[in-house]
Design an enzyme around this catalytic site. Structure first.
Site: not given
Length: 313
Positions: A234, A263, A282
């Protein structure tokens, strides 16, 4: 009833699961884009009784949930979702469901980033496509030290693969014991030693109050100038500004990152421009196999809930 499927970036949700039992009771709307502003999220979700969220892409905080009186079910993918205020959901009478999970995609992807960073694969591929040829030298893994921050389900497997490459594996986390480290084939060291000795540092921690900002300027200052930093966990675990400075000043050789504080990553973010950063959007968990689990379980959870609640409504 109305069902929303959020943040289906690849437009695959309806193809990867059987939604027929959901459609018997509800109309499905799929959103392929992402909205970040809480007011925009509220505006989008206001008509829906059921929302399917992909991992932590769209946070559902109390202030958002309070403005969604129609919402009765959040079908989240994955076993847990830290971006949903579950206490608020309970207080408001909103059910929250979870799905199965497999850490294999993230384990494999972590090694994709490690290998690509060490060998400069992104740089060499870009050169080839631009009409060029070889541009630099890569580094071996055998004989190097792999520093694993966090030896949970993912970190243990990453460590095991490091051993298969002939690396020395060292590990640290706040509660790690010598017994657990040894069982994974790693040597327990303190935090400072890990960052000082590792040729590759890879992070595998859950984001929590005590891991937020856990790695910053003091840790990057300890790293070798030839070392590389990898994060597939993360973004907020890392002090973003400190990592950027370490990369800009060449304090470390490079980084490979798949997760970010914000994000999707803003268009002007330095990670998009730095030549010693391999940045991916991601996608550590983004495989067809896992998506079939996510959407299949989510659809089943929604269908079960709708069977009872759509009928009673």
């Amino acid at each position: 009833m109305k069902v929303a499927i959020l943040d289906d970036y690849q437009n695959v949700a309806l193809r990867l699961a059987d939604w027929s039992n959901v459609r018997r009771h509800a109309e499905i709307t799929v959103f392929n884009d992402h909205v970040a502003d809480p007011s925009a999220v509220v505006e989008r979700l206001r008509p829906f009784e059921v929302v399917c969220v992909m991992r932590e892409r769209t946070p559902l905080a109390r202030e958002v949930l309070q403005q969604l009186p129609n919402l009765k079910l959040i079908a989240s993918t994955g076993p847990r979702n830290a971006s949903i205020d579950t206490q608020a959901a309970t207080d408001l009478g909103i059910a929250v469901t979870a799905t199965g999970y497999d850490s294999t995609p993230t384990i494999e992807f972590a090694w994709s980033l490690i290998l690509a960073s060490m060998r400069g694969i992104d740089r060499e591929a870009a050169s080839l496509k631009a009409g060029g040829w070889q541009t630099g030298l890569g580094s071996n893994l055998r004989g190097k030290s792999l520093g694993v921050v966090g030896l949970g389900n993912i970190g243990r497997e990453v460590a095991r693969i490091g051993l298969a490459f002939g690396m020395k594996v060292i590990a640290w986390s706040q509660n790690l014991t010598e017994e657990k480290a040894s069982a994974a084939g790693a040597t327990l060291v303190d935090k400072q030693t890990l960052f000082r000795e590792a040729d590759v540092v890879t992070v595998h921690l859950v984001l929590s109050g005590r891991t937020r900002g856990l790695i910053g300027a003091p840790e990057f200052a300890l790293m070798k100038p030839t070392a590389r930093f990898v994060n597939t966990s993360r973004g907020p675990i890392i002090d973003d500004a400190a990592l950027i400075e370490a990369l800009q000043t060449r304090r470390i050789a490079g980084a490979a990152v798949d997760v970010f504080d914000v994000e999707p990553l803003p268009p002007d973010h330095p990670f998009r421009k730095l030549d010693n950063v391999l940045a991916t959007p991601h996608i550590g968990y983004v495989t067809e196999d896992l998506y079939r689990t996510f959407y299949g379980d989510a659809a089943a959870n929604m269908a079960k809930w709708l069977e009872v609640n759509a009928t009673s409504a």
